[in-house]
Design an enzyme around this catalytic site. Structure first.
Site, PDB file in Angstrom:
ATOM      1  CB  CYS A  80      -1.177  -0.063   0.935  1.00 11.74           C
ATOM      2  SG  CYS A  80      -2.284   1.095   1.063  1.00 11.74           S
ATOM      3  CG  HIS A 172      -3.667  -3.575   2.946  1.00  9.89           C
ATOM      4  ND1 HIS A 172      -2.682  -3.233   3.804  1.00  9.89           N
ATOM      5  CD2 HIS A 172      -4.415  -2.842   2.149  1.00  9.89           C
ATOM      6  CE1 HIS A 172      -2.884  -1.853   3.548  1.00  9.89           C
ATOM      7  NE2 HIS A 172      -3.775  -1.752   2.810  1.00  9.89           N
ATOM      8  CD  GLU A 174      -1.253  -6.081   5.067  1.00 12.29           C
ATOM      9  OE1 GLU A 174      -0.905  -6.372   4.027  1.00 12.29           O
ATOM     10  OE2 GLU A 174      -1.425  -4.724   5.430  1.00 12.29           O
ATOM     11  CB  SER A 226     -14.954  -8.746  30.117  1.00 15.26           C
ATOM     12  OG  SER A 226     -14.435  -9.576  29.082  1.00 15.26           O
ATOM     13  N   GLY A 227     -14.932 -11.838  31.365  1.00 12.19           N
ATOM     14  CA  GLY A 227     -15.654 -13.281  30.821  1.00 12.19           C
ATOM     15  C   GLY A 227     -15.126 -13.689  29.486  1.00 12.19           C
ATOM     16  N   GLY A 228     -14.702 -12.704  28.571  1.00 11.64           N
ATOM     17  CA  GLY A 228     -14.583 -13.067  27.394  1.00 11.64           C
ATOM     18  C   GLY A 228     -13.354 -13.697  27.236  1.00 11.64           C
ATOM     19  CB  VAL A 229     -11.585 -15.386  24.182  1.00  7.27           C
ATOM     20  CG1 VAL A 229     -10.514 -15.961  23.889  1.00  7.27           C
ATOM     21  CG2 VAL A 229     -12.939 -15.489  23.626  1.00  7.27           C
ATOM     22  CG  ASP A 230      -9.373 -10.756  24.075  1.00  7.55           C
ATOM     23  OD1 ASP A 230      -9.262 -11.821  23.415  1.00  7.55           O
ATOM     24  OD2 ASP A 230      -9.997  -9.881  23.586  1.00  7.55           O
ATOM     25  CB  SER A 231     -10.173 -10.672  30.476  1.00  5.93           C
ATOM     26  OG  SER A 231     -11.586 -11.106  30.307  1.00  5.93           O
ATOM     27  CB  THR A 232     -10.616 -16.422  30.164  1.00  3.59           C
ATOM     28  OG1 THR A 232     -12.036 -15.402  30.452  1.00  3.59           O
ATOM     29  CG2 THR A 232     -10.757 -17.505  31.166  1.00  3.59           C
TER      30      THR A 232
END
Ligand code: XMP
Length: 606
Positions: A80, A172, A174, A226-232
């Protein structure tokens, strides 16, 4: 062990870091470098990739970087903006114009090292304002792109000079939506640069745990869960590094959660053995008070982010947790979209990147063990750490929750530019046998690495799915000032749509929660839930034909890393059910299906 490595020069494009990730997935180390880094810093790399940028090459913006890298005898590949810079550097020209967003067909011309093994035509992803218009001596045109049947061919979409080992592509490679992009990157990394693969996820875990131990030292971590994937996944990794005794979790019920969500999250975290030091705080009154009267998306995001910090400090004090660091499951898109790298534009401020948190980061009080990963990598890491699949494959849910899916308005009509936009929009729709109206509100999007805040268009007509996508692409290409396309699921083409004054209130949140619940339930019952990335349900402060106060939008998308997205088709039977159920909700007068790619839209509307 020392690894073969590729340098990715970050010109502030939305995808610079994604390039590095795609290379690491080939088990080759990739490092981000700044454009002004000294030449010596580049000598140890086997190849250099120049990223995209929110700057415009045609205007000479961002042209004061270290150009001595071109004198190194190291292969260079530009994407780009990087492509345009390579063209200019070696005697070609770049002009402002030829803007394109979303999918395009690349017709490959002749043989080249970077396209080895690819077919004559490949699907690629574009997002740009400027274009290369000629190349210098010795450079060859390697590809030409077209968007649908109606567009002019875009010349010099790929260029190269095999002798100099310099290549550029306007698209792009990527992003996941460039279907064989990873092969193009692999051709460069292995075929051209000759790298040996030696970088793995096991090494990532070992190195990350070691780094966390050093960073936390003898302190403790109080992690927002939060209970989401990332914080768990972040909780698991921090627990491995410092031991469970020094990890406390805080789940904040901010009143912006889905129906029954906070209770389900607490049960899930307990089920994972993270319950001993889990605190659940009901801060919904404080969040609603912070949001009272706000309309502008970034003001709402800032208020929500600050309310998180206040809830965190209040609970830490109440629980007597001392010498603690704030733990967060921040992932890379949160940083880049917030304008968190030196040259990137702020697309939207993620809740974990508000100034109060950035100030804590500057004081070394924040731990974010997965801040340089994307969701697919977090999921892969989670599997390695033994987190159950059903949790890892939950749909992402933004930290500000329904707060960014409940659009607000002063009630004033926002029809700026409509004299020009409305006839153009109608003309594009008419070409497809449909009708269309621009809507008198705005939503957030991203175009050529820059934030946009523009009008959605509502289209009515009985077209098959592929034609709807083509119509949306034609709108984005032909009509400036438009960044989203909604398909009308209501019974008829509305005659008049007007904004109504509305802010964040419990009553509106309850309407949205109910609509969201119907959508999520429908997705599961029809077997669609696990086939798509996410499906936000959004409430717009728009009144249709004087019949009621709100307009509900369904936003089903496919994505892998959330940096790009394509609209997901829903089964007709599900749409029929939702039409009946959602339009029957009190105060709802319209229903639409968002068929916008990212770019030019974003997944969330704010
Ligand atoms: P956009 O709307 O930028 O969203 O295309 C990309 C992905 O990020 C999620 N999202 C957020 N996640 N905090 C989060 O943790 C936030 O402030 C936030 N804003 C957007 C969004 O749901 C999508 O998956």
């Amino acid at each position: 062990m020392s690894h073969d490595a590729i340098a990715v020069v970050d010109f502030g494009g939305q995808y610079a870091h994604l390039i590095a990730t795609k290379i690491r997935r080939l088990h080759v180390l990739a490092e981000i470098r700044q454009p002004e880094d000294p030449t010596d810093a580049f000598r140890r790399y086997k190849g250099i990739i120049l990223s995209g940028s929110p700057s415009l090459a045609s205007f000479g913006e961002d042209s004061d970087y270290n150009k001595a890298i071109y004198d190194l005898d190291i292969p260079i590949f530009g994407f780009c903006f990087g492509h345009q810079e390579i063209a200019k550097r070696y005697g070609g020209t770049v002009a402002h114009g030829g803007r394109e967003w979303g999918p395009a067909d690349l017709r490959i011309v002749g043989e080249s090292a970077i396209f080895r093994g690819l077919g004559p035509v490949e699907r690629v992803w574009m997002s740009h304002f400027d274009s290369v218009t000629s190349v210098g001596p010795g450079f060859r045109e390697l590809g030409i792109t077209t968007l649908g049947d109606s567009s002019e061919p875009h010349r010099f979409a790929a260029i190269g000079h095999e002798g100099l080992r310099r290549w550029g592509v306007q698209f792009h490679p990527e992003v996941d939506d460039t279907v064989r992009g990873s092969e193009i990157i692999a051709n460069f990394v292995f075929g051209v640069c000759g790298c040996t693969p030696s970088w793995t996820m096991e090494r990532f875990v070992e190195e990350r745990v070691e780094r966390l131990r050093r960073q936390v030292g003898s302190r403790s971590v109080f992690l927002l869960a939060s209970g989401g994937v990332d914080s768990t996944v972040a909780a698991r990794l921090i627990g491995m590094a410092v031991g469970p005794g020094r990890l406390h979790l805080l789940h904040v019920d901010n009143g912006l959660m889905r129906k029954g969500e906070s209770r389900a999250v607490a049960d899930m975290l307990r089920g994972l053995g993270l319950g001993d030091r889990l605190h659940v705080a009901d801060a919904s009154d404080a969040f609603l008070a912070a949001l009272a009267g706000l309309v502008e998306p970034e003001a709402k995001r800032a208020a929500i982010g600050n309310a998180f910090v206040e809830a965190f400090e209040r609970e830490a004090r109440a629980l007597g947790i001392e010498a603690h660091l704030l733990g967060q499951g921040t992932i890379y898109p949160d940083t880049i979209e917030t304008g968190g790298t030196r040259r990137s534009d702020t697309i939207k401020t993620h809740h974990n990147r508000v100034p109060a948190i950035e100030a804590m980061m500057a004081q070394g009080r924040v731990v974010e063990p997965i801040a340089d990963l994307y969701k697919v990598e977090v999921r892969e890491l989670g599997e390695r750490l033994g987190i159950p699949r059903e949790l890892l494959w939950r749909h992402p849910f933004p930290g500000p929750g329904l707060g960014v899916r409940l659009l607000c308005s002063t009630g004033r009509e926002d029809r700026s530019g409509f004299e020009e936009i409305a006839p153009q929009v109608a003309a594009v729709a008419a070409r497809f046998g449909a009708s269309a109206l621009p809507l008198p509100i705005r939503s957030v999007g991203v175009k050529a690495d820059l934030r946009s805040y523009e009008h959605p268009v509502l289209v009515t007509g009985g077209l098959p799915w592929e034609r709807r996508l083509e119509l949306a692409a034609a709108l984005f290409r032909d009509v400036p000032g438009v960044n989203r396309c909604l398909w009308n699921l209501g019974p008829r083409a509305p005659e008049r749509i007007v904004p109504v004054a509305a802010t964040v209130t419990r009553a509106r949140l309850d309407v949205l929660r109910e609509a969201d619940h119907l959508v999520m339930d429908g997705l599961r019952r029809h077997g669609v839930h696990d086939r798509i990335w996410q499906c936000p349900t959004v409430l717009l402060p728009l009144e249709v034909d004087g019949a009621g106060r709100e307009f509900v939008v369904l936003r089903p998308v496919h994505s892998e890393r959330a940096m790009t997205a394509t609209p997901a088709e829903l089964p007709e039977a599900l749409l029929r059910e939702l039409r009946a159920q959602v339009l029957a909700l009190p105060g709802v007068s319209g229903l639409g299906l968002d068929v916008t790619t990212k770019p030019p839209g974003t997944i969330e509307w704010e």
